[in-house]
Design an enzyme around this catalytic site. Structure first.
Site, PDB file in Angstrom:
ATOM      1  N   ALA A 158       0.910  -1.323  -0.151  1.00 26.48           N
ATOM      2  CA  ALA A 158      -0.545  -0.151   0.249  1.00 26.48           C
ATOM      3  C   ALA A 158       0.834   1.374   0.216  1.00 26.48           C
ATOM      4  CB  ALA A 158      -0.810   0.474   1.509  1.00 26.48           C
ATOM      5  N   LYS A 159       0.259   2.212  -0.095  1.00 26.43           N
ATOM      6  CA  LYS A 159       1.303   3.372   0.032  1.00 26.43           C
ATOM      7  C   LYS A 159      -0.012   4.809  -0.104  1.00 26.43           C
ATOM      8  CE  LYS A 159       5.616   4.579  -0.509  1.00 26.43           C
ATOM      9  NZ  LYS A 159       6.570   4.791  -0.050  1.00 26.43           N
TER      10      LYS A 159
END
Ligand code: NAD
Length: 429
Positions: free
Chosen positions: A118-119
Site C-alpha cells: 500500500a502507499k
C-alpha cells in the site's frame, strides 16, 4: 493516465520518462514469462485492489481555507495487511501512489514479510505549511481514511516529506476516533509511542548492507569505494554517513537545491549539520557546486539514487561512470534506463531489495507493538542484517540460475509468493 503528462516546475522529470505506474506495469510484463502457470493471475497485479481519494480541507493560520487531494492505494492484501509509507510532496499523483503501492507489494513479498502493498500521499509542499497546519492536514487525512487503515488492515509509515511526528499525529487521530490507543496502526513512530529502536536509520542501513553484498560479489569493497548519493534526506543522508563511516569517500551529493562534486571527499557530518540549519545543501560548499547533470558523470564505484522516482533516465544511464547502482529511492531507474545499465554490465541492486530495510524494521515495530515487548537496538540491527543478507542471497541465486537481472529475480520471487497466495485463497465469491 497519459505517459506524456509533464509535471511543470519539476526539473528532474524528463517529459520522455514514463509515469511510474507505466514503469511498474512494464516490470510486471517483464516477469510474467517466468511465472509458469501462475501467470494467469498476473492481471491482479495490474489492478490495485482499492484506491481511495479524499478531500483534505484545512483552515490555514491566516484564516483562509485550502483543500488538498489525499490518496491511499491498497495494491494487494493477499498476504496480509497493507503496508507502505505516506508521502507529502507537490508532485504526488494517484499514478505515482499506485506505482509506489505496487512496489511495496513486490518489496514485502521479496523480503517475505507478511504484508500486502500500500502507499499514500497528499499533493502539497510541506515546506509551505506551519507545524499546526501540517498537524491539521495529517489528522484530517487520517480521519478521512477511516476504517481502511488499522493494525490488521493497512499500516502507514513515513516517506518523503513525512516523519515520526506525522506518524504520532496519525496514531493519535486513529486512536481517538476508535476509542483506544492503537500503537500498531502506523510504524516509524517516536520510540516513546511504541516506535522501534533503529527504525530511523533502517532504510539506509539496508541500502548499505545491500551495497556491501553487491560489492563482495563484484569484487568492489565498499570500504575503499567512491560513492555518489542523490537525495540527502532520511535515506540518502544516513546512507552517506554509513558509507563514510566504513571508509568510503563521498565524491558527489545532490539534493533539490544543489549538486556538490568533490573528488577529495565531502564531509557528510558537516553537510548534515548545514542541512539541519538551512534545510538544503546549497551554500555548504560553494566551490564544489556543479551543474545538475554533472552528478551523473562523476566516476564512482557506487551510485545511490535516494531522492525520487524517474531520475535515472536512458541518456544518463548511457553516460554513467559507476560499477554498482544501489537504489535507495523507490523507482529511480526507468525501465529503458534499466536496459541500458544491464547492457553496459552495470549492476543494479533494485529498490525492492536495496531499500527494504525500512519496511523490515517497520515489521519489527509492528510485531513489538502487538506483543508490547521491545527489543534492543542490537537485536533489531542483527535481525535486519540477517533478513537483508538472506533476501540478497536468494535473489542473487535466482538471477544467476535464470540469467536475469536482480530486479527481475526479485520480481520473480515476489510474484510467485503473491500469486500463490492469491491462487490458494481463490477468488471470492
Ligand atoms: P526525504 O524527504 O527525507 O529526503 C528526500 C531528499 O531528496 C531530500 O534531500 C531532497 O532535497 C531530495 N530531493 C528532492 N527532489 C530532488 C531532486 N529533484 N533532485 C535531487 N534531490 C531531490 O525522503 P526519504 O525518506 O529519504 O525518501 C527518499 C526516497 O527513498 C523516496 O523514493 C522514498 O520513497 C524512498 N524510501 C524511503 C524510505 C524511508 O524509510 N524513509 C523507505 C524506503 C524507500
Amino acid at each position: 493516465m497519459s505517459n506524456n503528462r509533464t509535471r511543470e516546475g519539476l526539473s528532474y522529470l524528463d517529459p520522455a520518462s514514463p509515469e511510474p505506474w507505466a514503469s511498474f506495469l512494464e516490470q510486471i510484463d517483464c516477469v510474467t514469462p517466468h511465472l509458469g502457470s501462475l501467470s494467469r493471475w498476473t492481471e491482479t497485479l495490474k489492478r490495485p485492489k482499492r484506491m481511495i481519494i479524499v478531500d483534505v480541507p484545512i483552515i490555514r493560520d491566516d484564516g483562509t481555507i485550502v483543500h488538498y487531494e489525499g490518496y491511499r492505494v491498497q495494491h494487494t492484501l493477499s498476504r496480509g495487511p497493507g503496508k507502505g509509507g505516506v508521502r507529502f510532496h507537490p508532485s504526488v499523483t494517484l499514478n505515482e501512489v499506485m506505482a509506489l503501492a505496487g512496489w511495496m507489494t513486490i518489496k514485502n513479498a521479496a523480503l517475505n514479510l507478511p504484508f500486502g502493498g500500500a502507499k499514500g500521499g497528499i499533493r502539497l509542499d510541506p515546506r509551505q505549511h506551519s507545524e499546526g497546519e501540517l498537524q491539521r492536514i495529517t489528522r484530517r487525512y487520517t480521519s478521512e481514511l477511516g476504517g481502511f487503515i488499522g493494525p490488521a488492515r493497512d499500516i502507514p509509515a513515513p516517506d518523503v516529506g513525512t516523519n515520526e511526528q506525522t506518524m504520532a499525529w496519525m496514531m493519535d487521530t486513529y486512536s481517538m476516533n476508535n476509542g483506544s490507543t492503537a500503537t500498531g496502526v502506523v510504524t516509524g513512530k517516536p520510540v516513546a509511542l511504541g516506535g522501534s529502536l533503529g527504525r530511523h536509520e533502517a532504510t539506509a542501513r539496508g541500502v548499505f548492507i545491500a551495497a556491501q553484498q553487491a560489492g563482495r560479489r563484484r569484487g568492489v569493497p565498499v570500504e575503499r569505494a567512491r560513492v555518489a548519493v542523490q537525495g540527502f534526506g532520511n535515506v540518502g543522508g544516513t546512507a552517506a554517513r554509513l558509507f563514510e563511516g566504513s571508509g568510503a569517500r563521498i565524491v558527489a551529493l545532490q539534493d533539490h537545491s544543489a549538486t556538490l562534486v568533490d573528488e577529495a571527499g565531502i564531509n557528510v557530518m558537516a553537510a548534515s549539520q548545514h542541512v539541519a540549519r538551512t534545510g538544503q545543501l546549497s551554500g555548504f560548499l560553494p566551490h564544489a557546486e556543479a551543474p545538475t547533470e554533472n552528478f551523473w558523470l562523476v566516476p564512482t564505484e557506487f551510485l545511490v539514487p535516494a531522492a525520487l522516482e524517474g531520475q535515472l533516465l536512458p541518456e544518463r544511464a548511457k553516460r554513467l561512470k559507476t560499477k554498482i547502482v544501489v537504489e535507495g529511492a523507490n523507482g529511480p531507474t526507468t525501465p529503458a534506463a534499466d536496459d541500458v545499465l544491464n547492457e553496459r554490465g552495470i549492476l543494479v541492486v533494485p529498490d525492492v531489495l536495496a531499500n527494504a530495510g525500512g519496511v523490515t524494521v517497520s515489521y519489527f515495530e509492528w510485531v513489538q507493538d502487538f506483543s508490547s515487548f521491545f527489543w534492543t537496538e542490537d537485536e533489531i540491527n542483527a535481525r535486519l542484517e540477517s533478513i537483508m543478507v538472506g533476501a540478497f542471497d536468494s535473489i542473487w541465486s535466482v538471477a544467476d540460475e535464470r540469467k536475469v537481472s536482480l530486479r527481475t529475480a526479485a520480481f520473480i520471487i515476489a510474484c510467485q509468493r503473491v500469486l500463490s497466495a492469491r491462487e490458494q485463497r481463490g477468488l471470492y465469491p
